[in-house]
Design a protein around this motif. Structure first.
Motif, PDB file in Angstrom:
ATOM      1  N   ARG A  55       0.820  -1.222   0.000  1.00  0.00           N
ATOM      2  CA  ARG A  55       0.000   0.000   0.000  1.00  0.00           C
ATOM      3  C   ARG A  55       0.849   1.266   0.000  1.00  0.00           C
ATOM      4  NH1 ARG A  55      -2.925   0.193   4.758  1.00  0.00           N
ATOM      5  NH2 ARG A  55      -1.513  -1.357   5.626  1.00  0.00           N
ATOM      6  N   SER A 115       6.102   4.555  -1.955  1.00  0.00           N
ATOM      7  CA  SER A 115       7.349   5.334  -1.908  1.00  0.00           C
ATOM      8  C   SER A 115       8.467   4.703  -2.740  1.00  0.00           C
ATOM      9  CB  SER A 115       7.797   5.538  -0.460  1.00  0.00           C
ATOM     10  OG  SER A 115       8.069   4.313   0.166  1.00  0.00           O
ATOM     11  N   TRP A 116       8.381   3.404  -2.995  1.00  0.00           N
ATOM     12  CA  TRP A 116       9.414   2.718  -3.785  1.00  0.00           C
ATOM     13  C   TRP A 116       9.528   3.269  -5.197  1.00  0.00           C
ATOM     14  CZ3 TRP A 116       7.653   0.347  -8.184  1.00  0.00           C
ATOM     15  CH2 TRP A 116       6.280   0.082  -8.240  1.00  0.00           C
ATOM     16  N   TRP A 152      10.156   6.056  -5.966  1.00  0.00           N
ATOM     17  CA  TRP A 152      11.263   7.012  -5.956  1.00  0.00           C
ATOM     18  C   TRP A 152      12.611   6.318  -5.960  1.00  0.00           C
ATOM     19  CZ3 TRP A 152      10.545  12.165  -6.831  1.00  0.00           C
ATOM     20  CH2 TRP A 152       9.196  12.530  -6.929  1.00  0.00           C
ATOM     21  N   ASP A 153      12.608   4.990  -5.823  1.00  0.00           N
ATOM     22  CA  ASP A 153      13.854   4.225  -5.938  1.00  0.00           C
ATOM     23  C   ASP A 153      14.097   3.766  -7.371  1.00  0.00           C
ATOM     24  OD1 ASP A 153      14.683   4.321  -3.252  1.00  0.00           O
ATOM     25  OD2 ASP A 153      13.262   2.748  -2.724  1.00  0.00           O
ATOM     26  N   VAL A 188      -1.472   9.198 -10.065  1.00  0.00           N
ATOM     27  CA  VAL A 188      -1.001  10.530  -9.668  1.00  0.00           C
ATOM     28  C   VAL A 188       0.369  10.445  -8.982  1.00  0.00           C
ATOM     29  CG1 VAL A 188      -1.543  12.601  -8.340  1.00  0.00           C
ATOM     30  CG2 VAL A 188      -3.376  11.361  -9.501  1.00  0.00           C
ATOM     31  N   TYR A 223      12.860   3.652   2.055  1.00  0.00           N
ATOM     32  CA  TYR A 223      11.494   4.005   1.645  1.00  0.00           C
ATOM     33  C   TYR A 223      11.493   5.120   0.609  1.00  0.00           C
ATOM     34  CZ  TYR A 223      10.345   1.381   5.831  1.00  0.00           C
ATOM     35  OH  TYR A 223      10.225   0.408   6.781  1.00  0.00           O
ATOM     36  N   GLY A 224      12.184   4.911  -0.488  1.00  0.00           N
ATOM     37  CA  GLY A 224      12.190   5.956  -1.515  1.00  0.00           C
ATOM     38  C   GLY A 224      12.808   7.246  -1.012  1.00  0.00           C
ATOM     39  N   GLY A 240       0.736   2.576   7.743  1.00  0.00           N
ATOM     40  CA  GLY A 240      -0.391   3.150   7.019  1.00  0.00           C
ATOM     41  C   GLY A 240      -0.237   4.646   6.797  1.00  0.00           C
ATOM     42  N   GLU A 241      -1.280   5.222   6.228  1.00  0.00           N
ATOM     43  CA  GLU A 241      -1.279   6.655   5.934  1.00  0.00           C
ATOM     44  C   GLU A 241      -1.282   7.445   7.237  1.00  0.00           C
ATOM     45  OE1 GLU A 241      -1.391   8.307   2.878  1.00  0.00           O
ATOM     46  OE2 GLU A 241      -1.218   6.430   1.760  1.00  0.00           O
ATOM     47  N   PHE A 257       3.248   8.326   4.697  1.00  0.00           N
ATOM     48  CA  PHE A 257       3.005   6.910   4.983  1.00  0.00           C
ATOM     49  C   PHE A 257       3.999   6.529   6.066  1.00  0.00           C
ATOM     50  CE2 PHE A 257       2.854   2.371   4.558  1.00  0.00           C
ATOM     51  CZ  PHE A 257       1.598   2.095   4.035  1.00  0.00           C
ATOM     52  N   ASN A 308       5.672   3.470   8.648  1.00  0.00           N
ATOM     53  CA  ASN A 308       5.905   2.030   8.763  1.00  0.00           C
ATOM     54  C   ASN A 308       7.021   1.839   9.769  1.00  0.00           C
ATOM     55  OD1 ASN A 308       6.394  -0.665   8.483  1.00  0.00           O
ATOM     56  ND2 ASN A 308       6.859  -0.614   6.293  1.00  0.00           N
ATOM     57  N   HIS A 327       7.319   8.761   5.630  1.00  0.00           N
ATOM     58  CA  HIS A 327       7.936   8.724   4.313  1.00  0.00           C
ATOM     59  C   HIS A 327       6.802   8.886   3.303  1.00  0.00           C
ATOM     60  CE1 HIS A 327       7.562   4.440   5.518  1.00  0.00           C
ATOM     61  NE2 HIS A 327       7.162   4.271   4.292  1.00  0.00           N
ATOM     62  N   GLY A 328       7.061   8.631   2.086  1.00  0.00           N
ATOM     63  CA  GLY A 328       5.960   8.850   1.114  1.00  0.00           C
ATOM     64  C   GLY A 328       6.461   9.152  -0.285  1.00  0.00           C
ATOM     65  N   PRO A 329       7.664   9.703  -0.466  1.00  0.00           N
ATOM     66  CA  PRO A 329       8.480  10.414   0.519  1.00  0.00           C
ATOM     67  C   PRO A 329       7.823  11.732   0.961  1.00  0.00           C
ATOM     68  CG  PRO A 329       9.799   9.778  -1.402  1.00  0.00           C
ATOM     69  CD  PRO A 329       8.345   9.592  -1.771  1.00  0.00           C
ATOM     70  N   VAL A 352       7.879  14.910  -1.171  1.00  0.00           N
ATOM     71  CA  VAL A 352       7.130  14.807  -2.425  1.00  0.00           C
ATOM     72  C   VAL A 352       5.678  15.178  -2.160  1.00  0.00           C
ATOM     73  CG1 VAL A 352       6.287  13.197  -4.160  1.00  0.00           C
ATOM     74  CG2 VAL A 352       8.637  12.996  -3.310  1.00  0.00           C
ATOM     75  N   ARG A 353       5.134  14.605  -1.109  1.00  0.00           N
ATOM     76  CA  ARG A 353       3.720  14.832  -0.813  1.00  0.00           C
ATOM     77  C   ARG A 353       3.470  16.178  -0.139  1.00  0.00           C
ATOM     78  NH1 ARG A 353       0.708   9.830   1.811  1.00  0.00           N
ATOM     79  NH2 ARG A 353       1.333   8.124   0.457  1.00  0.00           N
ATOM     80  N   LEU A 412      -1.548  15.083  -5.871  1.00  0.00           N
ATOM     81  CA  LEU A 412      -1.172  13.923  -5.058  1.00  0.00           C
ATOM     82  C   LEU A 412      -1.556  14.147  -3.590  1.00  0.00           C
ATOM     83  CD1 LEU A 412       0.251  11.202  -4.693  1.00  0.00           C
ATOM     84  CD2 LEU A 412       2.436  12.415  -4.607  1.00  0.00           C
ATOM     85  N   ARG A 452      -4.321  11.914  -1.561  1.00  0.00           N
ATOM     86  CA  ARG A 452      -3.951  11.157  -0.353  1.00  0.00           C
ATOM     87  C   ARG A 452      -4.753  11.618   0.861  1.00  0.00           C
ATOM     88  NH1 ARG A 452      -3.480   6.916  -0.613  1.00  0.00           N
ATOM     89  NH2 ARG A 452      -4.322   7.192  -2.664  1.00  0.00           N
TER      90      ARG A 452
END
Lengths: 416, 236
Positions: free
Chosen positions: A339, A342-343, A345-346, A365, B19-20, B131-132, B149, B151, B192-194, B197-198, B226, B230
């Motif tokens: 869910r 974020s990946w 961005w990798d 989006v 996480y990105g 989660g969010e 997000f 985790n 993160h999300g990152p 970005v959000r 975005l 979200r």
């Protein structure tokens, strides 16, 4: 089968009925529900079904389903092979696979990374193939360093299992190196963002890449790449005896599948199937559970590629038509996809610059924001049909993650 | 800002980039470039010394063992603490956030010494928070509602010298109804999300801190969509 206790026979029979009903109701191939019912009635069922068979477990972050299929194909000279061909890779799926092939002396089981210790304990598998570990669906998957540590303990406790492991992946090498006997396969590693540090001591890993080889070693401790028994240079395979074979004629595209094929050759050699016999059988595999399938629709020839994580995207990019071939990308974030997006961005999307790119899926989006930052031009569309009808007749590559891929497959016909 | 460009130091992507986290670096570079401000980014491996002349230091998320290694190496190096003393901006996420504090919980929950750059202590909670997450940011920071997000299994307690970054509207965060912490220009979060970005407003806060002036608005249509999507997904 007839050796099974009565309770287990009943468990198998009821599981099979449930699977059949599930199939008739159009809810997948029924292997998960069938196995679940069987295990509920007889918790020892997997152990009993595995008894007296020669089993291979196949695990990795990426390439499990494909490699399982390749190994199964190359083992056909040995007789009937039980396998979970559709990616039901947890014990419920293993029970279904074995129960539905009661006469098979051999089994090739794709196994979820987390379940390797449990399935190894219950089946005592003869051969375990371990290929790669990288970040994947972090919101539900285990941390990979932790995972490799669990593999180590499980293999140490299973001395009868022979391991076939990719020595180009440092974490896999570490995870496999407690096994009593290992065949090291130089199957390559292109995604390296999860292996900059030594899994043994945490020190920096030094890499040395030449055209001939790709070596690594820890700067601080003794941990280093083992000498490979099987290598692949270009299209030339060298086996442990030093014999050289050309890896040509594979139907599955890309370097990732050449690596998968190399692992498959090492596995079947363990059962006495030589490369010259196995290679033509590997070539017969053309698509795996819809992956790499080509579908025709309204004059468009679409190739469906499944990519679930950053390492997988790297391999999908490797098989795209040359630029400026059009690409459609579809991203969802349902449970099976993870869910957390974020990946994205990798993944380095800059490789798509200069191509027409369509973006869709429930999380389009997120992907749009990602592509904008990578300076890739794109068009966002509501569904895959809009993308398909926007490209001129001809070839279109489609890359999607798990549930997005399944919905596209359903839309254009479930070709296996 | 020591020269005419912003120097961004991405701390230890070989250990803390799960996480990105690269996304936060990309967004800062891009938002600066769109305003004509050049940037220089250093991706600093954990065997290299931390440069003292960075304007913005970024730390990302990581597994337990890499987090402990990162904390040990950063403490041994001392460069990040010196940069903070001379006014550098630090933005840290998840494992990176925890290790800025006095201590955090290791693999078995054992306390591990952190950098002490934020007055926080983290322990291992009973349940993983996945989660969010949505929060309303401390008013003085002037950043709109944040979305991310989370985790993690950490519970973070703030001492008197740290302020909560945001009040949790949805999700878990620190575990006490607040999310993240900051002091001066050192800011940590579980998002993160990152996150950058959000939350373009948060990215611009870091850039404003680094350049010491207000920034002109830029086109945020995709980031805006975005954010909206979200926030709607969670808040309805």
């Amino acid at each position: 089968m007839s050796d099974l206790p009565l309770r287990s026979q009943l468990a198998v029979a009821l599981g099979r009925t449930a699977a059949k009903m599930s199939r008739l109701a159009g809810r997948g191939d029924g292997s998960v529900i069938g196995g679940r019912i069987g295990l509920r009635l007889d918790p020892e069922l997997l152990t009993r079904l595995a008894k007296d068979r020669k089993l291979v477990l196949v695990s990795a972050t990426n390439g499990k389903t494909t490699t399982t299929r390749l190994i199964t194909s190359a083992m056909t000279p040995l007789g009937e092979v039980a396998t979970n061909a559709f990616g039901a890779n947890m014990p419920t799926g293993h029970v279904s696979a074995l129960a539905s092939a009661p006469g098979a002396h051999y089994g090739v089981l794709e196994c979820d990374e987390k379940y390797v210790p449990m399935v190894l304990r219950e089946t005592g598998a003869n051969v375990v193939a371990l290929m790669n570990l990288s970040r994947d669906q972090m919101d539900r998957a285990a941390e990979i360093w932790l995972l490799a540590g669990k593999w180590r303990r499980a293999l140490e406790a299973s001395p009868q299992s022979h391991v076939i492991a990719n020595c180009d992946d440092p974490l896999v090498t570490w995870g496999a190196s407690t096994a009593k006997s290992v065949t090291w396969v130089a199957a390559g590693q292109h995604w390296r963002e999860d292996s900059w540090c030594c899994p043994e001591c945490g020190g920096p890993l030094d890499r040395r890449d030449t055209e001939e080889d790709s070596d690594w070693a820890c700067r601080q401790c003794h941990f280093r790449r083992p000498r490979p028994d099987w290598t692949l240079k270009g299209d030339q395979i060298t086996d442990p005896q030093g014999r050289v074979f050309p890896l040509t004629g594979l139907s599955l595209p890309g370097r990732a599948n050449r690596s998968n094929a190399l692992v498959a050759l090492a596995v079947v050699a363990q059962f006495g199937v030589p490369p010259e016999q196995a290679l033509p059988l590997l070539a017969q595999v053309t698509s795996v559970a819809g992956r790499y399938t080509t579908v025709e629709h309204q004059g468009r020839t679409m190739r469906l590629l499944l990519s679930k994580n950053p390492a997988g995207w790297l391999e999908a990019f490797d098989v795209l038509q040359p630029a400026p071939g059009p690409v459609a990308l579809s991203i969802n974030a349902q449970g099976p996809d993870g869910r957390d997006t974020s990946w994205l961005w990798d993944v380095d999307y800059r490789i798509l610059r200069g191509r027409p790119v369509w973006v869709t899926g429930e999380r389009r989006v997120d992907l749009a924001a990602r592509l904008e930052a990578a300076e890739v031009s794109f068009t966002v569309v509501d569904d895959i049909d809009q993308a398909v009808m926007s490209v001129p007749p001809g070839h279109l590559d489609i890359i999607a993650n798990y549930t997005a891929f399944q919905s596209i497959r359903t839309r254009y016909g479930r070709v296996v | 800002m020591s020269s005419d460009r912003i120097k961004i130091v991405w701390i230890y992507p070989d250990l803390l980039s799960t996480y990105g986290d690269q996304g936060n670096t990309i967004v800062l570079e891009r938002r600066a470039a769109l305003r004509g401000i050049p940037t220089q980014t250093v991706s600093l491996r954990s065997d290299e010394p931390v440069p003292a002349d960075g304007d913005i230091y970024l730390l990302g998320g990581g597994e337990d063992r890499p987090q402990i290694l990162a904390a040990q190496r950063l403490r041994g190096d001392g460069g990040l603490a010196r940069a903070v003393q001379s006014g550098a901006v630090v933005f840290a996420v998840c494992a990176g956030y925890q290790l800025l504090g006095h201590e955090f919980g290791g693999e078995e929950g054992q306390p591990v010494q952190g950098l002490g750059l934020l007055d926080i202590r983290s322990t291992r909670g009973e349940q993983r928070a996945v989660g969010e997450i949505v929060g309303d940011v401390a008013a003085e920071l002037n950043v709109p509602r944040i979305t991310g997000f989370e985790n993690h299994q950490g519970v973070t307690h703030l001492g008197p010298n740290a302020r909560p970054f945001a009040q949790v509207v949805h999700g878990v965060g620190n575990g006490d109804g607040f999310e993240g912490a900051y002091r001066g220009r050192v800011l940590g979060t579980y998002m993160h999300g990152p996150a950058l970005v959000r939350n373009p407003g948060l990215a611009d806060l870091l850039l404003r801190w680094a350049v010491g002036r207000d920034l002109q608005p830029i086109d945020d249509s995709w980031a805006g969509r975005l954010r909206e999507e979200r926030l709607n997904a969670v808040m309805g």
